[in-house]
Scaffold this motif. Structure first.
Motif, short mmCIF file in Angstrom:
data_model
loop_
_atom_site.label_atom_id
_atom_site.label_comp_id
_atom_site.label_asym_id
_atom_site.label_seq_id
_atom_site.Cartn_x
_atom_site.Cartn_y
_atom_site.Cartn_z
N ASP A 195 -3.72 8.03 -0.03
CA ASP A 195 -4.83 8.88 0.41
C ASP A 195 -5.67 8.19 1.48
N LEU A 196 -5.96 6.90 1.28
CA LEU A 196 -6.76 6.16 2.26
C LEU A 196 -6.01 5.99 3.58
N CYS A 197 -4.73 5.68 3.48
CA CYS A 197 -3.93 5.51 4.70
C CYS A 197 -3.79 6.83 5.45
N ARG A 198 -3.72 7.93 4.73
CA ARG A 198 -3.60 9.23 5.40
C ARG A 198 -4.86 9.53 6.20
N GLN A 244 4.99 9.77 -5.17
CA GLN A 244 4.11 9.28 -4.12
C GLN A 244 4.03 7.75 -4.14
N ALA A 245 3.89 7.19 -5.34
CA ALA A 245 3.81 5.74 -5.47
C ALA A 245 5.09 5.07 -4.97
N GLU A 246 6.22 5.65 -5.30
CA GLU A 246 7.50 5.09 -4.84
C GLU A 246 7.60 5.16 -3.32
N THR A 247 7.11 6.25 -2.73
CA THR A 247 7.16 6.39 -1.28
C THR A 247 6.32 5.31 -0.59
N VAL A 248 5.13 5.03 -1.14
CA VAL A 248 4.28 3.99 -0.57
C VAL A 248 4.94 2.62 -0.69
N LEU A 249 5.53 2.32 -1.83
CA LEU A 249 6.19 1.03 -2.02
C LEU A 249 7.37 0.87 -1.07
N LEU A 250 8.12 1.92 -0.87
CA LEU A 250 9.24 1.87 0.08
C LEU A 250 8.73 1.60 1.49
N GLY A 251 7.60 2.22 1.85
CA GLY A 251 7.02 1.97 3.16
C GLY A 251 6.57 0.53 3.31
N LEU A 252 5.98 -0.02 2.25
CA LEU A 252 5.56 -1.43 2.28
C LEU A 252 6.76 -2.35 2.44
N ALA A 253 7.84 -2.04 1.74
CA ALA A 253 9.04 -2.87 1.81
C ALA A 253 9.65 -2.87 3.20
N ARG A 254 9.49 -1.76 3.92
CA ARG A 254 10.03 -1.66 5.28
C ARG A 254 9.07 -2.20 6.33
N ARG A 273 1.00 5.59 8.88
CA ARG A 273 1.52 6.93 8.68
C ARG A 273 2.55 6.94 7.56
N SER A 274 3.43 5.95 7.51
CA SER A 274 4.41 5.89 6.43
C SER A 274 3.74 5.59 5.10
N ALA A 302 -4.63 7.29 9.26
CA ALA A 302 -3.57 7.74 10.17
C ALA A 302 -3.98 9.01 10.90
N ASP A 303 -4.64 9.93 10.18
CA ASP A 303 -5.09 11.17 10.83
C ASP A 303 -6.12 10.86 11.92
N PHE A 304 -7.03 9.92 11.64
CA PHE A 304 -8.03 9.55 12.63
C PHE A 304 -7.39 8.90 13.86
#
Length: 332
Positions: free
Chosen positions: A230-233, A140-150, A155-156, A236-238
């Protein structure tokens, strides 16, 4: 399994299953579970924990209907042997397994994304079983960092959900070290994917750098990134809910300018992204969204905007989405 009593890492995995799976099963009405098994530590520990919860506990998962599926992507010379070995590991744990071989055609998102898409499609084949995936807090942490890098949006940055579209990730609160130690405690030998060490893959490079980042930014980086997800989700849902109430149909080729012009940017950009992806799919970027947004907010009679899969023009009070035909695309 070698041990007759559960160590703390093994117990943590089993309890995660027992707190996640019954609720998902009750909500969906599905009582069958299929493990996505690669042979790595995370998915092997998931398989062992499922077998233990089914056979050796009196909890809510006793007697559960669980199988495993191994997806052979065919991307490595020994992939077939690795898949067959993973199937044998599952059978040794008392979990029946099958191997599905897929063809991976690299897309615009790259080989990793194409392999993931092919893998999920293969896991979903067959009955309506809920799919169990071994992703951990580290993933999960890696996914968030990849999203930040992009430079991705909320949502990402929300990362991977624990439960969505028949996919369950019961280990998202656990660390990769927990699954590896559980495998050791259960006497299981896992397969280390060599691509995790290859610098050609972005996630592999990030994974190797996480230790350094932890030293530079302080301990607890992975947990902090998971909290960010968790906070971004939640946000994003809202925003998705608010956007759905605007009254825009993403399938429609026309958007009324008057309807869109006064929508706050956070919602308007979200709606435009969804609308443009109907023809451009994941190739649509924020730059495309902002260019089309200018047709709403900075209209000066400009010509249409080229976007993936077609173009958008403003005419007679509407944004009109024009899809390029295959023939036209070849002629361009």
């Amino acid at each position: 399994m070698a041990r007759h009593a559960l160590s703390q890492p093994c117990l943590a995995l089993v309890r995660s299953l027992e707190s996640t799976l019954p609720e998902a099963s009750a909500a969906s009405g599905v009582t069958r579970f299929r493990i996505g098994l690669s042979g790595g530590a995370d998915s092997l520990a998931l398989t062992a924990a499922c077998a233990w919860a089914r056979d050796r506990r009196r909890g809510p998962l006793a007697g559960m209907d669980v199988t495993a599926r191994i997806v052979d992507h065919g991307l490595q010379p020994d992939s077939a042997a690795v898949a067959d070995q993973a199937a044998r590991r599952a059978e040794e744990l008392g979990v029946s397994a099958d191997v599905v071989r897929v063809r991976v055609d690299p897309s615009g998102e790259g080989l990793e994304a194409a392999a993931r898409e092919a893998r999920y499609a293969a896991l979903l084949q067959g009955d309506d079983a809920l799919i169990l995936l071994g992703h951990t807090l580290d993933d999960q942490a890696e996914t968030v960092l990849l999203g930040l890098a992009r430079g991705s949006g909320t949502r990402s940055l929300a990362g991977m959900p624990r439960n969505r579209d028949r996919m369950l990730r019961p280990f998202l609160a656990l660390r990769r070290a927990d699954t590896e130690q559980a495998c050791r405690d259960w006497g299981l030998t896992w397969w280390d994917d060599p691509t995790n060490l290859q610098s050609a893959y972005t996630r592999s490079r990030l994974r190797s750098a996480m230790g350094t980042l932890d030293e530079v930014l302080g301990p607890g980086l992975a947990s902090a990134l998971a909290r960010t997800a968790d906070l971004c989700r939640q946000d994003a849902d809202f925003l998705d809910l608010a956007a759905s109430r605007v009254g825009v149909d993403p399938q429609s080729p026309r958007l009324a300018v008057d309807l869109m012009a006064d929508v706050p940017p956070a919602l308007r950009h979200r709606l435009l992204l969804s609308w443009l992806r109907q023809i451009g799919q994941d190739a649509v970027t924020r730059d495309h969204v902002l260019a089309v947004d200018a047709l709403l907010t900075d209209w000066r009679g400009q010509q249409g905007i080229s976007v993936p899969g077609g173009r958008v023009v403003r005419e007679s009070g509407f944004l009109v989405r024009e899809r390029f035909s295959p023939r036209r695309r070849r002629d361009r």
